[in-house]
Motif scaffolding. Structure first.
Motif, PDB file in Angstrom:
ATOM      1  N   ALA A   4      -2.007  -1.015 -11.498  1.00 24.50           N
ATOM      2  CA  ALA A   4      -3.167  -0.128 -11.486  1.00 24.50           C
ATOM      3  C   ALA A   4      -4.432  -0.943 -11.351  1.00 24.50           C
ATOM      4  O   ALA A   4      -4.597  -1.950 -12.025  1.00 24.50           O
ATOM      5  CB  ALA A   4      -3.209   0.700 -12.756  1.00 24.50           C
ATOM      6  N   LYS A   5      -5.310  -0.491 -10.472  1.00 24.64           N
ATOM      7  CA  LYS A   5      -6.626  -1.098 -10.322  1.00 24.64           C
ATOM      8  C   LYS A   5      -7.589  -0.107 -10.951  1.00 24.64           C
ATOM      9  O   LYS A   5      -7.960   0.860 -10.316  1.00 24.64           O
ATOM     10  CB  LYS A   5      -6.972  -1.337  -8.859  1.00 24.64           C
ATOM     11  CG  LYS A   5      -6.106  -2.353  -8.191  1.00 24.64           C
ATOM     12  CD  LYS A   5      -6.543  -2.542  -6.757  1.00 24.64           C
ATOM     13  CE  LYS A   5      -5.612  -3.491  -6.052  1.00 24.64           C
ATOM     14  NZ  LYS A   5      -5.949  -3.609  -4.657  1.00 24.64           N
ATOM     15  N   GLY A   6      -7.915  -0.343 -12.122  1.00 26.58           N
ATOM     16  CA  GLY A   6      -8.722   0.628 -12.829  1.00 26.58           C
ATOM     17  C   GLY A   6      -7.836   1.814 -13.202  1.00 26.58           C
ATOM     18  O   GLY A   6      -6.725   1.654 -13.699  1.00 26.58           O
ATOM     19  N   LYS A   7      -8.288   2.975 -12.863  1.00 26.66           N
ATOM     20  CA  LYS A   7      -7.540   4.172 -13.178  1.00 26.66           C
ATOM     21  C   LYS A   7      -6.698   4.656 -12.015  1.00 26.66           C
ATOM     22  O   LYS A   7      -5.925   5.583 -12.162  1.00 26.66           O
ATOM     23  CB  LYS A   7      -8.501   5.276 -13.595  1.00 26.66           C
ATOM     24  CG  LYS A   7      -9.246   4.980 -14.854  1.00 26.66           C
ATOM     25  CD  LYS A   7     -10.100   6.161 -15.217  1.00 26.66           C
ATOM     26  CE  LYS A   7     -10.854   5.875 -16.501  1.00 26.66           C
ATOM     27  NZ  LYS A   7     -11.657   6.990 -16.911  1.00 26.66           N
ATOM     28  N   ILE A   8      -6.860   4.040 -10.801  1.00 32.96           N
ATOM     29  CA  ILE A   8      -6.143   4.504  -9.621  1.00 32.96           C
ATOM     30  C   ILE A   8      -4.997   3.557  -9.364  1.00 32.96           C
ATOM     31  O   ILE A   8      -5.131   2.337  -9.411  1.00 32.96           O
ATOM     32  CB  ILE A   8      -7.064   4.543  -8.407  1.00 32.96           C
ATOM     33  CG1 ILE A   8      -8.244   5.473  -8.683  1.00 32.96           C
ATOM     34  CG2 ILE A   8      -6.312   4.968  -7.165  1.00 32.96           C
ATOM     35  CD1 ILE A   8      -9.286   5.437  -7.619  1.00 32.96           C
ATOM     36  N   SER A   9      -3.860   4.117  -9.049  1.00 34.08           N
ATOM     37  CA  SER A   9      -2.693   3.300  -8.717  1.00 34.08           C
ATOM     38  C   SER A   9      -2.101   3.787  -7.401  1.00 34.08           C
ATOM     39  O   SER A   9      -2.252   4.947  -7.028  1.00 34.08           O
ATOM     40  CB  SER A   9      -1.658   3.360  -9.824  1.00 34.08           C
ATOM     41  OG  SER A   9      -1.185   4.677  -9.970  1.00 34.08           O
ATOM     42  N   LYS A  10      -1.458   2.880  -6.702  1.00 34.56           N
ATOM     43  CA  LYS A  10      -0.906   3.177  -5.389  1.00 34.56           C
ATOM     44  C   LYS A  10       0.564   3.551  -5.543  1.00 34.56           C
ATOM     45  O   LYS A  10       1.308   2.885  -6.265  1.00 34.56           O
ATOM     46  CB  LYS A  10      -1.046   1.938  -4.495  1.00 34.56           C
ATOM     47  CG  LYS A  10      -0.572   2.148  -3.117  1.00 34.56           C
ATOM     48  CD  LYS A  10      -0.825   0.904  -2.317  1.00 34.56           C
ATOM     49  CE  LYS A  10      -0.274   1.073  -0.927  1.00 34.56           C
ATOM     50  NZ  LYS A  10      -0.404  -0.120  -0.150  1.00 34.56           N
TER      51      LYS A  10
END
Length: 131
Positions: A4-10
């Motif tokens: 996760a990069k911050g609150k967004i994940s791929k």
């Protein structure tokens, strides 16, 4: 799932993997297209410079040729004038080598006479002598 990069994940699924591959291929294609366009523009610029340089040389060569042709024409005219003067002078030399012509010329121009001769001057003839 990916980190996760911050609150967004791929999401890591087939669709996103396929999309990433397509995006990478598109970036590579765009880079190749830009590279090819740059090369093409460089080649065109080089040819344009070459054409301009050769065109300038052709124009200057034609200008020089025109100047030379005018000089040749002038010199030919001068040569013809000098040839005609030379011909006239040659005829005068031949005449001066003729004793009767020289005698006539001396009598008319300088009023020389043979011993015992008398020279008479006529009015209509005197006008011609003044020239």
């Amino acid at each position: 799932m990916a980190k996760a990069k911050g609150k967004i994940s791929k999401l890591e699924n087939e669709f996103t993997k396929q999309r990433d591959i397509e995006m990478l291929q598109k970036k590579i294609s765009n880079k190749l297209t830009r590279t090819r366009k740059g090369r093409a523009l460089g080649i065109m610029a080089a040819f344009l410079c070459l054409i301009l340089l050769l065109g300038f040389q052709i124009v200057s060569a034609k200008s020089n040729a025109a100047q030379i042709n005018t000089q040749i024409a002038k010199q030919k005219a001068n040569l013809n004038d000098e040839k005609s003067k030379n011909k006239q002078l040659g005829m005068k030399i031949k005449q001066l080598n003729n004793n009767t012509y020289v005698e006539k010329l001396i009598r008319e121009r300088y009023y020389y006479t043979k011993p015992g001769e008398t020279v008479y001057s006529f009015p209509d003839k005197a006008i011609d002598d003044l020239d």
